[in-house]
Structures are given as structure tokens and as C-alpha cells.
Design a protein around this motif. Structure first.
Motif, PDB file in Angstrom:
ATOM      1  N   MET A  24      19.368  -6.634  33.979  1.00 57.20           N
ATOM      2  CA  MET A  24      18.560  -7.721  34.473  1.00 57.20           C
ATOM      3  C   MET A  24      19.600  -8.285  35.839  1.00 57.20           C
ATOM      4  O   MET A  24      20.656  -8.323  35.526  1.00 57.20           O
ATOM      5  N   ARG A  25      18.736  -8.537  36.780  1.00 55.01           N
ATOM      6  CA  ARG A  25      19.383  -9.234  37.811  1.00 55.01           C
ATOM      7  C   ARG A  25      20.092 -10.484  37.476  1.00 55.01           C
ATOM      8  O   ARG A  25      19.502 -11.018  36.839  1.00 55.01           O
ATOM      9  N   LYS A  26      21.121 -10.707  38.187  1.00 53.07           N
ATOM     10  CA  LYS A  26      21.869 -11.888  37.729  1.00 53.07           C
ATOM     11  C   LYS A  26      21.376 -13.253  37.850  1.00 53.07           C
ATOM     12  O   LYS A  26      21.309 -14.078  37.057  1.00 53.07           O
ATOM     13  N   ASP A  27      20.488 -13.156  39.238  1.00 49.48           N
ATOM     14  CA  ASP A  27      19.554 -14.526  39.385  1.00 49.48           C
ATOM     15  C   ASP A  27      18.524 -14.663  38.370  1.00 49.48           C
ATOM     16  O   ASP A  27      18.169 -15.921  37.798  1.00 49.48           O
ATOM     17  N   ILE A  28      17.866 -13.732  37.829  1.00 44.64           N
ATOM     18  CA  ILE A  28      16.773 -13.749  36.976  1.00 44.64           C
ATOM     19  C   ILE A  28      17.574 -13.988  35.730  1.00 44.64           C
ATOM     20  O   ILE A  28      17.033 -15.001  34.789  1.00 44.64           O
ATOM     21  N   LYS A  29      18.609 -13.558  35.135  1.00 46.56           N
ATOM     22  CA  LYS A  29      19.413 -14.012  34.071  1.00 46.56           C
ATOM     23  C   LYS A  29      19.660 -15.590  33.925  1.00 46.56           C
ATOM     24  O   LYS A  29      19.386 -15.862  32.879  1.00 46.56           O
ATOM     25  N   VAL A  30      20.118 -16.060  35.055  1.00 46.14           N
ATOM     26  CA  VAL A  30      20.461 -17.214  35.037  1.00 46.14           C
ATOM     27  C   VAL A  30      19.163 -18.257  34.971  1.00 46.14           C
ATOM     28  O   VAL A  30      19.143 -19.229  34.152  1.00 46.14           O
ATOM     29  N   SER A  31      18.122 -17.667  35.696  1.00 45.12           N
ATOM     30  CA  SER A  31      16.774 -18.570  35.534  1.00 45.12           C
ATOM     31  C   SER A  31      16.296 -18.458  33.953  1.00 45.12           C
ATOM     32  O   SER A  31      15.931 -19.685  33.590  1.00 45.12           O
ATOM     33  N   CYS A  32      16.264 -17.314  33.410  1.00 39.41           N
ATOM     34  CA  CYS A  32      15.819 -17.194  32.021  1.00 39.41           C
ATOM     35  C   CYS A  32      16.799 -17.904  31.128  1.00 39.41           C
ATOM     36  O   CYS A  32      16.214 -18.698  30.334  1.00 39.41           O
ATOM     37  N   GLN A  33      17.911 -17.998  31.186  1.00 39.75           N
ATOM     38  CA  GLN A  33      18.846 -18.882  30.447  1.00 39.75           C
ATOM     39  C   GLN A  33      18.453 -20.321  30.440  1.00 39.75           C
ATOM     40  O   GLN A  33      18.544 -20.920  29.508  1.00 39.75           O
ATOM     41  N   LYS A  34      18.384 -20.937  31.678  1.00 38.81           N
ATOM     42  CA  LYS A  34      17.901 -22.142  31.972  1.00 38.81           C
ATOM     43  C   LYS A  34      16.875 -22.468  31.280  1.00 38.81           C
ATOM     44  O   LYS A  34      16.658 -23.339  30.599  1.00 38.81           O
ATOM     45  N   ARG A  35      15.801 -21.560  31.248  1.00 35.09           N
ATOM     46  CA  ARG A  35      14.351 -21.864  30.955  1.00 35.09           C
ATOM     47  C   ARG A  35      14.349 -21.714  29.423  1.00 35.09           C
ATOM     48  O   ARG A  35      13.979 -22.673  28.598  1.00 35.09           O
ATOM     49  N   LEU A  36      15.297 -21.028  28.984  1.00 29.65           N
ATOM     50  CA  LEU A  36      15.385 -20.477  27.376  1.00 29.65           C
ATOM     51  C   LEU A  36      15.942 -21.870  26.746  1.00 29.65           C
ATOM     52  O   LEU A  36      15.943 -22.581  25.650  1.00 29.65           O
ATOM     53  N   GLY A  37      17.281 -22.424  27.524  1.00 27.82           N
ATOM     54  CA  GLY A  37      17.796 -23.595  27.210  1.00 27.82           C
ATOM     55  C   GLY A  37      16.842 -24.851  26.900  1.00 27.82           C
ATOM     56  O   GLY A  37      16.818 -25.590  25.950  1.00 27.82           O
ATOM     57  N   ARG A  38      15.974 -24.884  27.771  1.00 27.56           N
ATOM     58  CA  ARG A  38      14.924 -26.236  27.974  1.00 27.56           C
ATOM     59  C   ARG A  38      14.024 -25.814  26.575  1.00 27.56           C
ATOM     60  O   ARG A  38      13.604 -26.830  26.006  1.00 27.56           O
ATOM     61  N   ILE A  39      13.594 -24.672  26.280  1.00 26.28           N
ATOM     62  CA  ILE A  39      12.783 -24.164  25.351  1.00 26.28           C
ATOM     63  C   ILE A  39      13.264 -24.543  24.009  1.00 26.28           C
ATOM     64  O   ILE A  39      12.733 -25.198  23.093  1.00 26.28           O
ATOM     65  N   GLU A  40      14.692 -24.261  23.881  1.00 25.71           N
ATOM     66  CA  GLU A  40      15.501 -24.565  22.739  1.00 25.71           C
ATOM     67  C   GLU A  40      15.461 -26.170  22.390  1.00 25.71           C
ATOM     68  O   GLU A  40      15.184 -26.475  21.346  1.00 25.71           O
ATOM     69  N   GLY A  41      15.577 -26.909  23.402  1.00 24.72           N
ATOM     70  CA  GLY A  41      15.472 -28.346  23.342  1.00 24.72           C
ATOM     71  C   GLY A  41      14.143 -28.884  22.722  1.00 24.72           C
ATOM     72  O   GLY A  41      13.997 -29.698  22.180  1.00 24.72           O
ATOM     73  N   GLN A  42      13.317 -28.170  23.658  1.00 25.29           N
ATOM     74  CA  GLN A  42      11.682 -28.536  22.921  1.00 25.29           C
ATOM     75  C   GLN A  42      11.370 -28.117  21.817  1.00 25.29           C
ATOM     76  O   GLN A  42      10.756 -28.862  20.866  1.00 25.29           O
ATOM     77  N   VAL A  43      11.988 -27.201  21.229  1.00 25.76           N
ATOM     78  CA  VAL A  43      11.750 -26.928  19.915  1.00 25.76           C
ATOM     79  C   VAL A  43      12.622 -27.745  18.880  1.00 25.76           C
ATOM     80  O   VAL A  43      11.863 -27.970  17.609  1.00 25.76           O
ATOM     81  N   ARG A  44      13.796 -27.986  19.337  1.00 27.86           N
ATOM     82  CA  ARG A  44      14.409 -29.060  18.421  1.00 27.86           C
ATOM     83  C   ARG A  44      13.612 -30.405  18.381  1.00 27.86           C
ATOM     84  O   ARG A  44      13.661 -31.092  17.196  1.00 27.86           O
ATOM     85  N   GLY A  45      12.843 -30.752  19.478  1.00 29.79           N
ATOM     86  CA  GLY A  45      12.013 -31.869  19.510  1.00 29.79           C
ATOM     87  C   GLY A  45      10.752 -31.945  18.671  1.00 29.79           C
ATOM     88  O   GLY A  45      10.475 -32.936  17.878  1.00 29.79           O
ATOM     89  N   LEU A  46      10.327 -30.546  18.548  1.00 32.83           N
ATOM     90  CA  LEU A  46       9.176 -30.302  17.683  1.00 32.83           C
ATOM     91  C   LEU A  46       9.486 -30.502  16.195  1.00 32.83           C
ATOM     92  O   LEU A  46       8.843 -31.192  15.396  1.00 32.83           O
ATOM     93  N   SER A  47      10.919 -30.132  15.743  1.00 30.11           N
ATOM     94  CA  SER A  47      11.465 -30.406  14.507  1.00 30.11           C
ATOM     95  C   SER A  47      11.392 -31.776  14.137  1.00 30.11           C
ATOM     96  O   SER A  47      11.160 -32.195  12.957  1.00 30.11           O
ATOM     97  N   LYS A  48      11.847 -32.504  15.196  1.00 26.68           N
ATOM     98  CA  LYS A  48      12.219 -33.809  15.035  1.00 26.68           C
ATOM     99  C   LYS A  48      10.802 -34.549  14.662  1.00 26.68           C
ATOM    100  O   LYS A  48      10.478 -35.516  14.022  1.00 26.68           O
TER     101      LYS A  48
END
Length: 91
Positions: free
Chosen positions: A1-25
Motif C-alpha cells: 500500500m502506498r504511504k499516502d493511502i496508508k496514512v489516509s486510511c489510518q486517519k479515516r479508520l481513527g474517525r470511524i473508531e470514534g464513531q463506533v465508540r459514540g454508538l456504544s455510548k
């Protein structure tokens, strides 16, 4: 995976992780069901965008490499993998 794509995906996944925690709450707080379902839809859409980004990178790197290599077995394998994952993503 290209480095820029990896960084972008990690950022998106971090936001998704926060959304899922919000759902649990939201569930813990007995929030309105439609609000919870709306947030679930938002998480699914965000995951689809990550999936699309990873697939786009795969096609532009792995599949393209197989095509330009001239290796027929590798080409067939990459295309079969791609078709299988696309078929599963619609379920």
C-alpha cells in the motif's frame, strides 16, 4: 500500500473508531433508536469509503503490476481475487 493511502486510511479508520465508540455510548444512554441507526449508516458509509480507497490502491498497484508483468497466471489470480472481493462487498 502506498504511504499516502496508508496514512489516509489510518486517519479515516481513527474517525470511524470514534464513531463506533459514540454508538456504544448512545446505546448505553438509551438514545432514540432512529438516531442510533442513522449513526450506524454513517459508520457503514465511512467504512465503504476506506474499502474503496484500499481497492483503488490495489488495482493501481497490484493488479496493474500483474497486467504489465505479462504473467498470465498472476493476471488471472489478481483478477479472480478482485472479482471475489467485489462480490463479497455487496452482501
Amino acid at each position: 500500500m502506498r504511504k499516502d493511502i496508508k496514512v489516509s486510511c489510518q486517519k479515516r479508520l481513527g474517525r470511524i473508531e470514534g464513531q463506533v465508540r459514540g454508538l456504544s455510548k448512545m446505546v448505553d444512554e438509551d438514545r432514540y433508536c432512529i438516531d442510533i441507526v442513522t449513526q450506524i449508516s454513517a459508520v457503514r458509509a465511512a467504512l465503504r469509503r476506506v474499502e474503496e480507497e484500499v481497492l483503488r490502491d490495489h488495482v493501481s498497484h497490484c493488479v496493474e503490476h500483474a497486467i504489465t508483468s505479462g504473467n498470465k497466471a498472476d493476471q488471472r489470480e489478481k483478477i479472480a481475487e478482485l472479482m471475489a472481493v467485489i462480490g463479497r462487498s455487496d452482501r
